[in-house]
Design a protein around this motif. Structure first.
Motif, PDB file in Angstrom:
ATOM      1  N   HIS A   5       0.836  -1.203   0.000  1.00  0.00           N
ATOM      2  CA  HIS A   5       0.000   0.000   0.000  1.00  0.00           C
ATOM      3  C   HIS A   5       0.870   1.252   0.000  1.00  0.00           C
ATOM      4  O   HIS A   5       0.563   2.239  -0.708  1.00  0.00           O
ATOM      5  CB  HIS A   5      -0.909  -0.013   1.232  1.00  0.00           C
ATOM      6  N   THR A   6       1.960   1.244   0.740  1.00  0.00           N
ATOM      7  CA  THR A   6       2.857   2.404   0.779  1.00  0.00           C
ATOM      8  C   THR A   6       3.490   2.640  -0.589  1.00  0.00           C
ATOM      9  O   THR A   6       3.572   3.789  -1.070  1.00  0.00           O
ATOM     10  CB  THR A   6       3.953   2.183   1.836  1.00  0.00           C
ATOM     11  N   ARG A   7       3.933   1.567  -1.221  1.00  0.00           N
ATOM     12  CA  ARG A   7       4.523   1.708  -2.562  1.00  0.00           C
ATOM     13  C   ARG A   7       3.501   2.220  -3.569  1.00  0.00           C
ATOM     14  O   ARG A   7       3.840   3.019  -4.461  1.00  0.00           O
ATOM     15  CB  ARG A   7       5.092   0.365  -3.024  1.00  0.00           C
ATOM     16  N   ALA A   8       2.247   1.771  -3.426  1.00  0.00           N
ATOM     17  CA  ALA A   8       1.208   2.239  -4.351  1.00  0.00           C
ATOM     18  C   ALA A   8       0.945   3.734  -4.166  1.00  0.00           C
ATOM     19  O   ALA A   8       0.741   4.472  -5.155  1.00  0.00           O
ATOM     20  CB  ALA A   8      -0.069   1.447  -4.131  1.00  0.00           C
ATOM     21  N   ALA A  78     -10.612   2.969  -9.027  1.00  0.00           N
ATOM     22  CA  ALA A  78     -10.446   3.216  -7.590  1.00  0.00           C
ATOM     23  C   ALA A  78     -11.231   2.189  -6.765  1.00  0.00           C
ATOM     24  O   ALA A  78     -10.694   1.607  -5.820  1.00  0.00           O
ATOM     25  CB  ALA A  78     -10.889   4.631  -7.249  1.00  0.00           C
ATOM     26  N   TRP A  79     -12.501   1.952  -7.086  1.00  0.00           N
ATOM     27  CA  TRP A  79     -13.319   1.041  -6.256  1.00  0.00           C
ATOM     28  C   TRP A  79     -14.280   0.152  -7.051  1.00  0.00           C
ATOM     29  O   TRP A  79     -15.048  -0.596  -6.473  1.00  0.00           O
ATOM     30  CB  TRP A  79     -14.127   1.831  -5.232  1.00  0.00           C
ATOM     31  N   GLY A  80     -14.203   0.211  -8.369  1.00  0.00           N
ATOM     32  CA  GLY A  80     -15.098  -0.593  -9.186  1.00  0.00           C
ATOM     33  C   GLY A  80     -14.482  -1.914  -9.597  1.00  0.00           C
ATOM     34  O   GLY A  80     -13.442  -2.344  -9.090  1.00  0.00           O
ATOM     35  N   THR A  81     -15.169  -2.606 -10.549  1.00  0.00           N
ATOM     36  CA  THR A  81     -14.725  -3.920 -11.007  1.00  0.00           C
ATOM     37  C   THR A  81     -14.774  -3.983 -12.526  1.00  0.00           C
ATOM     38  O   THR A  81     -15.294  -3.087 -13.205  1.00  0.00           O
ATOM     39  CB  THR A  81     -15.617  -5.036 -10.423  1.00  0.00           C
ATOM     40  N   TRP A  82     -14.252  -5.089 -13.046  1.00  0.00           N
ATOM     41  CA  TRP A  82     -14.266  -5.311 -14.485  1.00  0.00           C
ATOM     42  C   TRP A  82     -15.693  -5.394 -15.013  1.00  0.00           C
ATOM     43  O   TRP A  82     -15.988  -4.864 -16.103  1.00  0.00           O
ATOM     44  CB  TRP A  82     -13.514  -6.603 -14.796  1.00  0.00           C
ATOM     45  N   LEU A 108      -8.957  -8.560  -6.418  1.00  0.00           N
ATOM     46  CA  LEU A 108      -8.896  -8.207  -5.002  1.00  0.00           C
ATOM     47  C   LEU A 108     -10.290  -8.106  -4.402  1.00  0.00           C
ATOM     48  O   LEU A 108     -10.550  -8.609  -3.305  1.00  0.00           O
ATOM     49  CB  LEU A 108      -8.154  -6.874  -4.826  1.00  0.00           C
ATOM     50  N   THR A 109     -11.193  -7.444  -5.126  1.00  0.00           N
ATOM     51  CA  THR A 109     -12.558  -7.296  -4.626  1.00  0.00           C
ATOM     52  C   THR A 109     -13.265  -8.641  -4.552  1.00  0.00           C
ATOM     53  O   THR A 109     -13.949  -8.956  -3.556  1.00  0.00           O
ATOM     54  CB  THR A 109     -13.346  -6.335  -5.528  1.00  0.00           C
ATOM     55  N   LEU A 168      -5.714  -2.470  -1.012  1.00  0.00           N
ATOM     56  CA  LEU A 168      -5.402  -1.576  -2.131  1.00  0.00           C
ATOM     57  C   LEU A 168      -6.641  -1.052  -2.847  1.00  0.00           C
ATOM     58  O   LEU A 168      -6.497  -0.395  -3.881  1.00  0.00           O
ATOM     59  CB  LEU A 168      -4.506  -2.310  -3.140  1.00  0.00           C
ATOM     60  N   ARG A 169      -7.820  -1.305  -2.338  1.00  0.00           N
ATOM     61  CA  ARG A 169      -9.021  -0.749  -2.956  1.00  0.00           C
ATOM     62  C   ARG A 169      -9.467   0.472  -2.177  1.00  0.00           C
ATOM     63  O   ARG A 169      -9.536   0.457  -0.954  1.00  0.00           O
ATOM     64  CB  ARG A 169     -10.162  -1.762  -3.007  1.00  0.00           C
TER      65      ARG A 169
END
Length: 313
Positions: A5-8, A78-82, A108-109, A168-169
């Motif tokens: 998360h920090t790297r992102a 940011a918070w959606g999906t494919w 991830l989701t 990461l979401r």
């Protein structure tokens, strides 16, 4: 996972600076920032970029219609999906890098919302045609430290067993009130638990104090009883000692009185002997046994039992 998360976040900072710079004036330039940010291999969070005024300006009525979709595209990353991307019309076409990135974020989701995570469910949700494509995507996510998982193609049905997911979401703004409500309820339950624990601790301490008082009272009573018994034993011992001396002297006096009767001849009979001395007691005529010389004169006029000595066979 926290380092990921920090790297992102660090990877997103150059794009945030560009969006806040004086050169970010045209919609085309801002749209290019969105494209480059979503194509970068190390960017997985986008909320800070979404909050910049220049990115939000893409949704303004004054912005040309061809750039309106970039704001929605960034929200999906940011918070959606494919699946949401495919269901939303008029969005920019994705490059291969953007496609891989959105599928990874969607994985991830799905890892946190779908149980069990079967091959078929993932292939449908991510529009992957073959199992090898799915396994390649999962392997990429594992090596990128996005998830901790294990492929189980031989299980029935084949599944992906995920044990950890990187945070990461981004959080959708519309979900914040619900999250605040849930956190408030959780805080209230925690407060109730703490109050119950404090009450239980106070009860335990009170009971312990009462037990200590009872133990002290019992110990005091026990010491008094032991002391009283010792005093009583001392008094009775002194009385019995005096009585014992009197009894001894009385017995001595009686012995002295008996000695004055002039009986100095010792008589033997079978009743006087308790133990077997190896001889027979026969009450027939035999030898008299006197204690000493002159005993015949003192024993005149009296007849005593005689003891005849004889060895037992």
């Amino acid at each position: 996972m926290d380092q990921t998360h920090t790297r992102a976040l660090e990877a997103l900072q150059p794009f945030v600076h560009l969006a806040n710079s004086n050169s970010a004036t045209s919609p085309r330039f801002i749209a290019n920032i969105v494209t480059n940010a979503t194509s970068s291999p190390h960017t997985y969070v986008f909320a800070e970029l979404l909050e910049t005024p220049t990115i939000q300006a893409l949704g303004s009525p004054d912005t040309p219609a061809e750039y309106h979709g970039y704001l929605k595209l960034l929200e999906i990353f940011a918070w959606g999906t494919w699946q949401e991307y495919q269901a939303t019309p008029n969005l920019p076409k994705l490059s291969s890098e953007q496609t891989l990135k959105l599928r990874l974020l969607s994985l991830l989701t799905l890892s946190t919302t779908t149980k069990p995570l079967t091959y078929s469910a993932l292939m449908t949700a991510l529009s992957l045609p073959t199992t090898s494509d799915l396994e390649s995507l999962v392997t990429t996510a594992i090596y990128a430290s996005l998830i901790t998982a294990r492929l189980s193609p031989a299980s029935d049905p084949p599944t992906v067993k995920v044990t950890a997911v990187a945070p990461l979401r981004d959080v959708q703004p519309q979900s914040l009130p619900k999250m605040i409500t849930l956190l408030t309820e959780w805080e209230t339950r925690c407060g109730d638990v703490v109050s119950d624990l404090e009450a239980e601790i106070a009860r335990v301490k009170n009971n312990a104090a009462k037990r200590r008082v009872k133990e002290q009272e019992y110990q005091t009573l026990l010491e008094e009883a032991v002391k009283q018994r010792a005093e009583n034993a001392g008094n009775s011992g002194a009385g019995s000692g005096r009585g014992g001396k009197k009894g001894v002297f009385g017995r001595l006096g009686a012995a002295a009185a008996a000695a004055g009767t002039g009986r100095n001849k010792r008589e033997f009979s079978a009743d006087d002997v308790d133990e077997d001395d190896g001889f027979w007691d026969i009450n027939t005529d035999g030898m008299d046994i006197d204690e000493g010389a002159g005993s015949s004169s003192r024993a005149a006029g009296s007849r005593h039992s005689k003891r005849i000595l004889g060895k037992k066979s």
